[in-house]
Design an enzyme around this catalytic site. Structure first.
Site, PDB file in Angstrom:
ATOM      1  N   ARG A 191       4.208  -8.873 -16.476  1.00 23.06           N
ATOM      2  CA  ARG A 191       5.525  -9.269 -16.000  1.00 23.06           C
ATOM      3  C   ARG A 191       6.206 -10.353 -16.832  1.00 23.06           C
ATOM      4  O   ARG A 191       7.354 -10.657 -16.636  1.00 23.06           O
ATOM      5  CB  ARG A 191       5.416  -9.691 -14.531  1.00 23.06           C
ATOM      6  CG  ARG A 191       6.744  -9.913 -13.879  1.00 23.06           C
ATOM      7  CD  ARG A 191       6.664  -9.774 -12.390  1.00 23.06           C
ATOM      8  NE  ARG A 191       7.714 -10.517 -11.774  1.00 23.06           N
ATOM      9  CZ  ARG A 191       7.567 -11.738 -11.250  1.00 23.06           C
ATOM     10  NH1 ARG A 191       6.391 -12.338 -11.258  1.00 23.06           N
ATOM     11  NH2 ARG A 191       8.585 -12.361 -10.712  1.00 23.06           N
TER      12      ARG A 191
ATOM     13  N   CYS B 168       5.909  -1.516  -4.422  1.00 25.95           N
ATOM     14  CA  CYS B 168       5.323  -1.656  -3.086  1.00 25.95           C
ATOM     15  C   CYS B 168       5.115  -3.126  -2.712  1.00 25.95           C
ATOM     16  O   CYS B 168       5.344  -4.032  -3.503  1.00 25.95           O
ATOM     17  CB  CYS B 168       3.987  -0.929  -3.045  1.00 25.95           C
ATOM     18  SG  CYS B 168       2.764  -1.659  -4.150  1.00 25.95           S
TER      19      CYS B 168
ATOM     20  N   ALA C 200       2.938  -5.213  -5.005  1.00 32.82           N
ATOM     21  CA  ALA C 200       3.642  -5.640  -6.222  1.00 32.82           C
ATOM     22  C   ALA C 200       4.510  -6.853  -5.931  1.00 32.82           C
ATOM     23  O   ALA C 200       4.617  -7.772  -6.758  1.00 32.82           O
ATOM     24  CB  ALA C 200       4.487  -4.495  -6.768  1.00 32.82           C
TER      25      ALA C 200
ATOM     26  N   HIS D 108       7.141  -9.853  -0.801  1.00 29.64           N
ATOM     27  CA  HIS D 108       7.698 -11.201  -0.985  1.00 29.64           C
ATOM     28  C   HIS D 108       7.549 -11.990   0.307  1.00 29.64           C
ATOM     29  O   HIS D 108       7.133 -13.133   0.313  1.00 29.64           O
ATOM     30  CB  HIS D 108       9.192 -11.150  -1.340  1.00 29.64           C
ATOM     31  CG  HIS D 108       9.510 -10.344  -2.559  1.00 29.64           C
ATOM     32  ND1 HIS D 108      10.674  -9.631  -2.680  1.00 29.64           N
ATOM     33  CD2 HIS D 108       8.834 -10.144  -3.701  1.00 29.64           C
ATOM     34  CE1 HIS D 108      10.698  -9.018  -3.850  1.00 29.64           C
ATOM     35  NE2 HIS D 108       9.584  -9.315  -4.486  1.00 29.64           N
TER      36      HIS D 108
END
Lengths: 455, 533
Positions: free
Chosen positions: B89, B55, B58, B187
């Protein structure tokens, strides 16, 4: 490492968390749903929830974790997720064809007030297929609450009291434990010769074997037939109150199956209680096979007590596991000085404090705590050992304290999910893990002249 | 085995009609004889289809913001989102001398039912106060999770008030999980914030050294950025900042002075690259440090940009030295890998980048795709003006920037830029498709069903994707490589990374465990005897 965690206890009143010791409900619901045979868990919310939960479960179990999502967009968030859910149900059965679809909600769909039963009433569910649901708002409780809610959902939707008299069989709700633990609990009950239904049962699902063939729905999991039959059992044994009591209460109400809540059977005392409950209910003697195992465990505890007796230990993790572990380390003569869970619930503190008091001890005990606080406790009263999940490794490194990994999630070590910590065998394994960690440390720190061959 | 449109139709036959129509547009068989092949991308995943996508949160907090080490990142929401994006991550970071590295800390407002009902602004403000008191960070970000936008918490106002109160930047990101159709939305939201609130806050007006660059879209998974730094610094580049692996707000705020911006992950960072060019006059160069040939090419492109003989010579010297060192090592691995086939399905850019590294080993990528890319990542940036803006994209604010009155400086003349564009991918990315061979599959947002089906038909020797699908090919006896987190190994970038990758992949092919899948009793009868005449 964690250099910004000061020794001086900082009073935090915001209610926010720094380094949480819990996560949110839906992952627990997803895990519970995997314990139904041929079931596809479904996350009703944004895609990210499903992705995060699948990723985290996969990291812990190192096995495929499949689940679908309602893939919310902003439009669905405004107009409600009914259309998304109905599309999802249609697609899931057409493409993946599970026997059961187990829907859990998320903070998004709870906030907008999606009415799942109403949606289900309008959905096209193929003949012979089953859809169940549980409400799992992420802003209430923890992943343990989510596990509990989905397990209760199984009862709500499926359990039936079909027979006049109850069958000579027991329901066992194992709680949020590994498949290795579920297998061990089943082995104990089988050794007693008692018929049982374990639900949920993720063994054979998240610890499936390598065969050269991928099975989307592996052999394991409680079948729908068994879930229905839970209403006909003579007793439900709840192993761990936080993750499992609600389902048992629902079953008692719905099908008049009495429930007995026990600790997660970690250690000699809790395993004894579990077997004694079975013995009393079914008037069946404990077989020598198990008595022998128990004797071996006690033998080991006596033979090696010098390795851990009097050592200070800090324990964190999920409430049922931590309560049972605390009882076990006390029985080893260890001193639990800090005991914490991230899951809220006042009975946690009550139970742990009572155990400490009984042993003449006092310690820091907290529910709904976080690892920042746990670390501060350790800085103020150092310990010889930390027991907890992988997140403890940062504190362990910062304070140079050995860590024994127990619980969920364990992301940096493998095989753990296959091996039990419950039952007498599981207790032996725990003793081995604890004493190895302490002895490794003793060896590491020993001067040459104190480095010994026999310990 | 070759595959054609008919085979794809056969795969899609299982789908309900609507799903079939939709998915068909996301799959193409590469055919270079066609002038152009369009693929559908960055559109909604159909509910119920098992996707790898995440999503906006994230993508924003997890991918772009999270790695910035001297900032405390607060997640405003229930506990889960912050929890799952905490240390999972593998974006590594070294602690700077001032000690300000907060990556091991996860701060969440842990919203409770009462916060959902009565609002969480007060709690957020209190959490910010506590964070400032305990951590004294250089800056704070606040990332919103789903319920925040729904209940109408004004995190922008809370952040603004906190900024005034504490005198450090407090930045709010409305990256609720339902925004957009994947991580990609996040992003973009994060990129906007980095540009608006971080870059240009520093006081530097001139690049502090010759050949000053920023590296954008490099997240230092498994230490990739450090290997890239080693090579670039050896050649003589000065790295001002990295967005965002091992990155720091302290450095990013002076990113405007660089002579050139490198773009490693085009998908997650191209917005910043584009806006930096408009606002500060710095062009960007699409690079790829994954793969030996790709690394060499990127280094040569960079040298061409500066056009300085000394730099070009030094670049060739480093390349020659590195190749001489690693080629003999690669050769032994190539013997095992040569002729094998791969699937390469990763997030936004690695689905393209890793094909190069596979090729270095003699492994051919027969299927590739992206989890959350846009059409330009497949077809090249020239399609951007033709991409339909749908309702889901409209929700993501577009930042309109103008030349900065204080810091704008053309780093190269427009004429020089035009000339360079003929030789190097300056402010341009050509996408993945043109590099795929005919007959090979390009697939967007590949789902679980398609994964199984394509594996069944194409039988790849190695499957490269992420954690959620890793163990599925394993069960089929096919090695499976996580290219999001490198299976806890790395670095895989640059020259040393290529060797490490070769070593790891070879181990996957050769580990003896594969030989034990079938138990001996499956191929031997229970009773054996001899017939006596």
């Amino acid at each position: 490492m964690l250099d910004f965690t000061p020794k001086e206890i900082i009073e935090r009143t915001s209610g926010g968390l720094i380094n949480p010791a819990k996560t949110c409900q839906p992952i627990g619901a997803m895990y519970a749903a995997l314990g139904i045979h041929k079931c596809l868990p479904h996350s009703h919310g944004s895609q990210g929830c499903c992705a995060y939960h699948r990723s985290h479960l996969t990291r812990h179990f190192r096995d495929p974790i499949l689940a679908s999502t309602s893939s919310f967009t902003e439009g669905a968030s405004v107009f409600g997720g009914g259309a998304n859910l109905k599309t999802a149900i249609k697609n899931v059965f057409a493409i993946y064809n599970p026997d059961v679809m187990a829907i859990h909600t998320t903070c998004l769909t709870e906030t907008i007030g999606d009415d799942i039963p109403a949606f289900l009433g309008q959905a096209e569910i193929p003949e012979g297929k089953i859809v169940i649901h549980a409400n799992t708002p992420s802003y209430v409780g923890s992943h343990i609450t989510g596990f509990s809610n989905m397990t209760r959902g199984m009862v709500n939707y499926l359990s039936e009291a079909a027979t006049e008299t109850k069958k000579e069989q027991v329901n066992i709700i194992p709680g949020f434990v590994n498949p290795g633990d579920m297998r061990e609990i089943k082995r104990l009950v089988r050794a007693m010769g008692i018929n049982f239904i374990m639900f949920p049962d993720t063994s054979g699902v998240v610890d499936s074997p390598m065969t050269g063939k991928f099975e989307m729905f592996p052999q394991g999991g409680t079948t729908v037939k068994e879930l229905k039959d839970t209403g006909n059992s003579k007793l439900t044994i709840v192993l761990g109150s936080f993750a499992s009591t609600d389902a048992a209460i629902a079953l008692e109400r719905k099908c008049k199956v009495p429930a007995k809540t026990l600790k997660t059977p970690i250690g000699v005392k809790a395993t004894d209680e579990f077997l004694m409950t079975l013995r009393n209910t079914f008037v069946t003697e404990i077989p020598y096979e198990l008595e022998e195992e128990r004797g071996q465990l006690v033998d080991i505890m006596v033979d090696t007590h010098h390795q851990f007796h009097g050592k200070k230990v800090a324990i964190f993790g999920d409430p049922d596991i931590v309560i049972a572990l605390t009882e076990f380390v006390l029985s080893l003569g260890m001193v639990p000085v800090h005991v914490l869970t991230g899951t809220p619930g006042s009975t946690f503190e009550k139970e742990v404090k009572a155990m400490l008091l009984e042993s003449g001890l006092k310690g820091n005990v907290k529910a709904a705590g976080d690892l920042f606080q746990f670390h501060q406790w350790i800085k103020n009263e150092p310990v010889d050992l930390i027991i907890g999940n992988t997140y403890g490794k940062y504190i362990a490194r910062a304070e140079d304290i050995p860590l024994v990994r127990v619980g969920f999630p364990i992301l940096d070590r493998s095989v753990h999910s296959y091996m039990p910590i419950v039952g007498y065998k599981g207790a032996m394994r725990l003793v081995e893990m604890i004493s190895n960690a302490l002895l490794e440390r003793q060896d590491r720190d020993a001067a040459d002249e104190d480095f010994e061959l026999v310990m | 085995m070759a595959i054609n449109e008919k085979d794809i139709d056969a795969i899609l036959e299982t789908y309900p009609a609507k799903v079939k129509r939709n998915r068909k547009k996301h799959i193409i068989v590469r055919d270079s004889s066609l002038a152009h092949q369009e693929i559908e991308a960055n559109t909604r995943t159909i509910p119920g289809v098992i996707t790898n996508r995440g999503c906006a949160y994230a993508g924003c907090k997890g991918v772009v913001l999270g790695p910035i080490k001297d900032i405390v990142h607060i997640t405003h929401g229930p506990v889960g989102c912050g929890y799952y994006s905490w240390l999972t991550r593998r974006n590594k970071a070294k602690t700077p001398p001032d000690g300000k590295n907060y990556l091991a800390y996860c701060v969440t407002t842990d919203m409770q039912e009462k916060d959902i009902v009565f609002g969480g602004e007060k709690k957020l403000a209190q959490v910010i106060d506590e964070v400032v008191e305990i951590f004294k960070p250089n800056a704070i970000t606040v990332s919103a999770t789903c319920p925040v936008g729904l209940i109408g918490d004004d995190i922008g106002a809370v952040a603004k008030a906190a900024q005034e109160k504490h005198g450090i930047p407090v930045m709010a990101f409305s990256c609720e999980g339902y925004r957009g159709v994947s991580q990609s939305a996040g992003h973009h939201i994060a990129n906007n914030g980095v540009l608006e609130w971080m870059v240009g806050r520093g006081e530097m007006t001139e690049a502090p050294a010759k050949y000053s660059i920023n590296i954008l879209g490099e997240y230092n998974i498994g230490g990739d950025a450090w290997e890239i730094h080693r090579i670039l610094e050896d050649i003589g580049y000065h790295i001002i900042s990295v967005a965002s692996g091992d990155g720091a707000y302290q450095d990013l705020k002076n990113a405007h002075v660089a002579d050139l911006n490198l773009v490693q992950c085009h998908r997650s960072i191209n917005y910043i690259a584009e806006m930096l060019e408009i606002k500060y006059g710095t062009p960007w160069l699409k690079v790829n440090f994954i793969g030996i040939e790709a690394t060499c090419r990127s280094l040569r492109d960079m040298a061409l940009y500066f056009g300085d003989k000394e730099l070009i010579d030094k670049t060739e010297e480093v390349i020659a030295r590195e190749l001489a060192r690693i080629e003999p090592l690669m050769e032994q691995y190539r013997k095992i890998c040569q002729g094998k086939t791969a699937f390469c399905f990763v997030g936004g850019s690695r689905g393209h980048h890793y094909q190069k590294l596979f090729a270095d080993l003699g492994i051919e990528t027969v299927l590739a795709g992206y989890e959350f890319a846009h059409r330009d990542d497949y077809e090249g940036r020239q399609v951007i003006p033709h991409i339909k803006v749908d309702a889901d994209s409209k929700n993501i604010p577009e930042l309109h920037v103008e030349p900065d009155p204080k810091f704008f400086k053309l780093k190269i003349s427009p004429e020089k830029a035009e000339e360079l564009k003929k030789k190097i991918p300056l402010s341009y990315y050509a996408g993945m498709n043109i590099e795929m061979k005919d007959g090979h599959i390009i697939i967007d947002d590949m789902n679980h069903f398609e994964t199984e089906e394509f594996i069944r038909i194409l039988k790849p020797d190695i499957f490269a994707s992420g954690i959620k699908d890793k163990y599925i090919p394993h069960k089929m006896g096919i090695p499976s490589k996580q290219l999001h987190n490198y299976d806890y190994s790395g670095p895989y970038a640059g020259f040393n990374g290529a060797v490490k990758f070769a070593q790891d992949v070879t181990a996957m092919f050769t580990t003896p465990a594969w030989n034990f899948i079938t138990p001996p009793w499956k191929s031997k009868p229970l009773l054996e005897g001899q017939y006596q005449k």
